[in-house]
Motif scaffolding. Structure first.
Motif, PDB file in Angstrom:
ATOM      1  N   LYS A  96      25.890  12.059  15.560  1.00  0.00           N
ATOM      2  CA  LYS A  96      25.374  11.715  14.236  1.00  0.00           C
ATOM      3  C   LYS A  96      23.967  12.258  14.011  1.00  0.00           C
ATOM      4  O   LYS A  96      23.275  11.856  13.077  1.00  0.00           O
ATOM      5  N   HIS A  97      23.537  13.162  14.851  1.00  0.00           N
ATOM      6  CA  HIS A  97      22.211  13.756  14.703  1.00  0.00           C
ATOM      7  C   HIS A  97      22.154  14.594  13.412  1.00  0.00           C
ATOM      8  O   HIS A  97      23.154  15.211  13.030  1.00  0.00           O
ATOM      9  N   PRO A  98      21.011  14.625  12.736  1.00  0.00           N
ATOM     10  CA  PRO A  98      20.907  15.399  11.490  1.00  0.00           C
ATOM     11  C   PRO A  98      21.256  16.878  11.643  1.00  0.00           C
ATOM     12  O   PRO A  98      21.708  17.513  10.684  1.00  0.00           O
ATOM     13  N   LEU A  99      21.053  17.439  12.846  1.00  0.00           N
ATOM     14  CA  LEU A  99      21.339  18.852  13.059  1.00  0.00           C
ATOM     15  C   LEU A  99      22.770  19.115  13.507  1.00  0.00           C
ATOM     16  O   LEU A  99      23.179  20.266  13.624  1.00  0.00           O
ATOM     17  N   ALA A 100      23.503  18.055  13.790  1.00  0.00           N
ATOM     18  CA  ALA A 100      24.855  18.226  14.326  1.00  0.00           C
ATOM     19  C   ALA A 100      25.756  18.888  13.293  1.00  0.00           C
ATOM     20  O   ALA A 100      25.781  18.503  12.124  1.00  0.00           O
ATOM     21  N   GLY A 101      26.467  19.912  13.716  1.00  0.00           N
ATOM     22  CA  GLY A 101      27.371  20.614  12.830  1.00  0.00           C
ATOM     23  C   GLY A 101      28.313  21.479  13.632  1.00  0.00           C
ATOM     24  O   GLY A 101      28.472  21.292  14.839  1.00  0.00           O
ATOM     25  N   SER A 102      28.914  22.450  13.003  1.00  0.00           N
ATOM     26  CA  SER A 102      29.871  23.306  13.695  1.00  0.00           C
ATOM     27  C   SER A 102      29.370  24.727  13.876  1.00  0.00           C
ATOM     28  O   SER A 102      29.917  25.474  14.684  1.00  0.00           O
ATOM     29  N   GLY A 103      28.345  25.106  13.121  1.00  0.00           N
ATOM     30  CA  GLY A 103      27.870  26.471  13.175  1.00  0.00           C
ATOM     31  C   GLY A 103      26.657  26.631  14.068  1.00  0.00           C
ATOM     32  O   GLY A 103      26.134  25.666  14.641  1.00  0.00           O
ATOM     33  N   PRO A 104      26.185  27.862  14.214  1.00  0.00           N
ATOM     34  CA  PRO A 104      24.999  28.138  15.031  1.00  0.00           C
ATOM     35  C   PRO A 104      23.777  27.389  14.521  1.00  0.00           C
ATOM     36  O   PRO A 104      23.603  27.196  13.317  1.00  0.00           O
ATOM     37  N   LEU A 105      22.936  27.008  15.469  1.00  0.00           N
ATOM     38  CA  LEU A 105      21.722  26.261  15.166  1.00  0.00           C
ATOM     39  C   LEU A 105      20.521  27.069  15.641  1.00  0.00           C
ATOM     40  O   LEU A 105      20.499  27.539  16.776  1.00  0.00           O
ATOM     41  N   ALA A 106      19.526  27.237  14.805  1.00  0.00           N
ATOM     42  CA  ALA A 106      18.343  28.008  15.171  1.00  0.00           C
ATOM     43  C   ALA A 106      17.483  27.228  16.158  1.00  0.00           C
ATOM     44  O   ALA A 106      17.329  26.007  16.046  1.00  0.00           O
ATOM     45  N   TRP A 107      16.925  27.952  17.130  1.00  0.00           N
ATOM     46  CA  TRP A 107      16.030  27.317  18.099  1.00  0.00           C
ATOM     47  C   TRP A 107      14.861  26.640  17.401  1.00  0.00           C
ATOM     48  O   TRP A 107      14.420  25.554  17.818  1.00  0.00           O
ATOM     49  N   SER A 108      14.331  27.266  16.367  1.00  0.00           N
ATOM     50  CA  SER A 108      13.170  26.702  15.677  1.00  0.00           C
ATOM     51  C   SER A 108      13.458  25.309  15.130  1.00  0.00           C
ATOM     52  O   SER A 108      12.594  24.432  15.131  1.00  0.00           O
TER      53      SER A 108
END
Length: 304
Positions: free
Chosen positions: A174-186
């Motif tokens: 349930k993290h705000p960044l959680a998703g299915s696509g690539p996530l930027a390191w920044s």
């Protein structure tokens, strides 16, 4: 004393059958060849072990003493030859592998289970340890081979690439960044970060700083084992970075694992073995099986 196995087998066959004709047939040789082998054996021993008459063959006193000893030697040799044949045919054998702790509780049990279905007679023994202990175990001969990250070339250790995979973000579901696509390191680095002590953190810090001066890999917490980091992420204490083979463990903790990009940071792992030792057929078969298993996962092709 120059005694051959052919001579010993000829003597035992003759003693057991009591006939040159029958013994020669059992050994698939001619009677004259059999007679020659017995004579050669007697000359090598320096004593007569067979009394030849027109009707039958009898052992001398020395021959009677010599028979059970010879039969036992041949039986032991035959068992040894069968054992070697089983090893070559992968019907038996032991494989000893040094594996980093995280890999030992994620990837390797899957591979060992699949290998056991195909080669049930081969035992695979895992020595789970910290990454830094893999190479010393290979050096000492404690294991047939190890699995470890890329290291400077060493004269006495052969390294064969096993896989090259990208680092992944591990987040609470349930993290705000959680998703299915690539996530930027920044984006990831703005959140409390949990990482591993030592080389793991140093590599990531170096790679990110080389890619961009604005990327600062500064963990809030550092632990010894990835299992601890994953548990802490599951408790909502932060996020972490792992490799794709940890997905099965992340799933147990109910975590989301997704690719990291900008930049894509990768890590290579190698099969490590001593150059001065030839590994057993069982170990060679497991190494090939592991390589094929990993190749099928296509971790190196994951988007990131």
């Amino acid at each position: 004393m120059n005694v051959t196995l052919r001579q010993l087998r000829a003597f035992v066959a003759l003693a057991q059958s009591g006939s040159f004709t029958d013994a020669a047939a059992d050994l698939h040789i001619t009677q004259s060849t059999l007679s020659g082998l017995i004579k050669e054996l007697e000359q090598a021993l320096g004593v007569q072990i067979v009394h030849r008459t027109t009707r039958k063959v009898e052992l001398s006193g020395v021959g009677r003493e010599f028979l059970p000893l010879t039969a036992r030697i041949l039986q032991d040799l035959d068992e040894a030859f069968r054992a070697i044949a089983d090893l070559k045919a992968l019907k038996s054998g032991v494989v000893r592998i040094a594996v980093p702790q995280l890999m030992a509780c994620t990837l390797l049990p899957e591979v060992v289970g699949a290998f056991a279905e195909e080669y049930p007679g081969v035992e695979v023994r895992l020595s789970d340890c910290v990454v830094e202990d893999v190479l010393p175990k290979v050096h000492s001969g404690e294991v047939d081979f190890g699995i470890g990250p890329e290291r400077p070339a060493q004269q006495d250790v052969a390294a064969r690439l096993l896989f090259d995979m990208p680092f992944m973000a591990v987040l609470p579901s349930k993290h705000p960044l959680a998703g299915s696509g690539p996530l930027a390191w920044s984006a990831l680095l703005r959140h409390p970060l949990i990482s591993l002590q030592g080389e793991y953190t140093q590599i990531l810090r170096h790679e990110l700083q080389a890619a961009s001066e604005s990327l600062h890999f500064a963990p809030q917490k550092e632990v010894a084992f990835m299992t601890t980091a994953l548990s802490m992420v599951g408790a909502g204490l932060g996020v972490t970075v792992s490799l794709p083979y940890a997905r099965s463990l992340a799933d147990l903790y109910g975590l989301r694992i997704q690719p990291l990009c900008a930049p894509v940071v990768r890590r290579k792992f190698h099969l490590l073995s001593r150059r001065d030792r030839v590994i057993s057929p069982a170990a060679q078969a497991f190494a090939e099986f592991l390589s094929e298993y990993v190749a099928q996962q296509k971790w190196g092709d994951m988007p990131g």
